[in-house]
Design a protein around this motif. Sequence first.
Motif, short mmCIF file in Angstrom:
data_model
loop_
_atom_site.label_atom_id
_atom_site.label_comp_id
_atom_site.label_asym_id
_atom_site.label_seq_id
_atom_site.Cartn_x
_atom_site.Cartn_y
_atom_site.Cartn_z
N THR A 195 0.61 -1.74 -0.24
CA THR A 195 0.43 -0.10 -0.57
C THR A 195 0.77 1.38 0.26
O THR A 195 0.54 2.47 -0.93
CB THR A 195 -1.03 -0.24 1.30
N ARG A 211 2.34 2.33 -2.82
CA ARG A 211 1.95 2.14 -4.30
C ARG A 211 0.97 3.83 -3.79
O ARG A 211 1.67 4.97 -5.09
CB ARG A 211 0.05 1.67 -5.02
N SER A 218 3.87 5.85 -5.41
CA SER A 218 5.39 5.59 -6.71
C SER A 218 4.07 6.74 -7.43
O SER A 218 3.86 7.45 -8.40
CB SER A 218 4.93 4.16 -7.15
N ALA A 219 2.90 6.75 -6.81
CA ALA A 219 1.45 7.38 -6.68
C ALA A 219 1.71 9.14 -7.11
O ALA A 219 1.74 9.82 -8.07
CB ALA A 219 0.16 7.10 -6.80
N ILE A 263 -5.06 5.91 -8.08
CA ILE A 263 -4.36 5.00 -8.12
C ILE A 263 -5.11 3.89 -7.45
O ILE A 263 -5.11 2.49 -7.54
CB ILE A 263 -2.65 4.68 -6.73
#
Length: 439
Positions: free
Chosen positions: A387, A390, A393-394, A433
Motif C-alpha cells: 500500500t 503504491r 509511486s503515485a 491509484i
Amino acid sequence: MKKVVKFGGSSLASAEQFEKVGKIVKSDKNRVFVVPSAPGKRYDGDTKVTDMLYGAYSLAKEDKPFEKQLSAIKARYQEIIDGLKLSVSLDREFEEIKKNFMEKAGEDYAASRGEYLNGILMAAYLGYEFIDAATVIFFKEDGNLNSPKTQELLSEALKKAPRAVVPGFYGAYDNGVVHTFSRGGSDITGSLVAKACKADVYENWTDVSGFMVADPRIIDHPRSIETITYRELRELAYMGATVLHEEAIFPVRKEGIPINIRNTNAPDDDGTWIVESTCQKPKYVITGIAGKKGFCAINIEKDKMNSEIGFGRKVLQAFEEQEISFEHVPSGIDTMTVFVHQDDFAQKEQRVLAGIHKLAQPDYIDMETDLALIAVVGRGMRATRGTAGRIFSALAHANVNVKMIDQGSSELNIIIGVKNEDFEAAIRAIYTIFVDTQL
Ligand code: ASP
C-alpha cells in the motif's frame, strides 16, 4: 426494532423539505424518535435560523432594537406552518422569546430556540409527542455533558413516550438555564437519544449520501464509503472530513449502535454505515483520504540526540509551555521534527524556539512552513502488501515531493506531509491509484 432519526438543518429548511422528512419517518414504523435541527439554508446565500437568532440576540444584548430580526425568524417558521397547512401558532412562544431576549437570557438560550421551535412544528406535523430537551439533557457546571443524569432522565422520558420529537443542540444546567453543544451539536443529541432508548440504529439524515472517499471539492464525484469503522472515521474527521459532529460517535459507540448517514434528498441511497467493527471488506484498499493545509515543521538537530535520554520530552515541553499542541513527531538519529498548526505557532514561535534552546540545547533548529498533511485511512491496509509503495509511486508520478511519512502503529493510516501547493495533486494521485484503477 427501534430507530432514532436525526434531521439536519437543510433537511428542514422549508415546508417542502419537511414533507420529505415526514415521508421518510412514516415509511418505517421503527422510526420512533426524531431529533430535528433548526431550519437551515433554503438556497445558496440564505441564512440559517441559528445564525439569525445569534444575530438578533447580539442586538438585544446591547439594548438595541431586535424586533425586526425576530419577525424575520418568525416568518421562516410561518412559511413552514403555512406550507404544511398546520393549525399551530407560535405567537405565544415568540412573545416569550422576546421577553427573555429583553431580560438577556443568554446567547445559548437564543440559539437553542431554533431547534425548540422546529421541534414543536415537527411534533405537530408527525403527531408525535414533544419533549423539551431542557428537561432531559443536562450539563455540568463546567459546560460538559452530565452523562449519568442525562441518561437517567432521557431514558425515563422516552419510555413514557412511544413516539416523540426531542429537539437537537441544547439542554440545560441543573438550575434550568439553557446551554448548547458546539455548532452542529444536534448530531450529539441524536446519539444520546439513541443510547438512552437502546436503539438498533441511529440514522443521521443530511444533504449528502454519506461520507465520500475524498473531498468532492478536490475529486469530481468521488465514490461514497459504504461502511466505515468508528476508528477510521475518527482519523478522517480529525483531518477535516466533516459530515457528522466529531463528538456524536461517543455515546453510541460504547453501546455498539451503528450510525447510518442518509440523504433526505435521495432517500433510496444506502448512505454510509458507521460501525464498531466489520468483516465487510472495503471496496478499495483504502477507506478514505482527508487532509489539511497550514502546518509548519520545526526541525531540531543535535549530534547523538538518539542516545540523550529525555531529549524529546524537553523539546515537547517547550511547546507545552506555550500551550501549543503538536500533530506528529517523526525523528531520526540526530534530528527530530515537530509538526504544528502554523496559525497557532506563528505568534509564539520565538518563545517556543527560545524554550527549546533553553531546555534541550540543540545544535541547530530550522523550520519549514506551508505544509499540508494527508491521512490515507483504511482498515484494509493492514492485510495488503504494497500500500505504501503504491502511494509513493503515485505521488512520484504526480511530481509531488513527500516531506514526511508517518504510519500509525495500528496500520490504520498513513500520514503524508507535502507542500501546501501540492495538496490537491497529491490527493488526486492517491485517489486515482486506489479507486479509479480499482486494484
Ligand atoms: N442549529 C445548530 C447549528 O446550526 C445545531 C445543528 O444544526 O446541529 O449549528
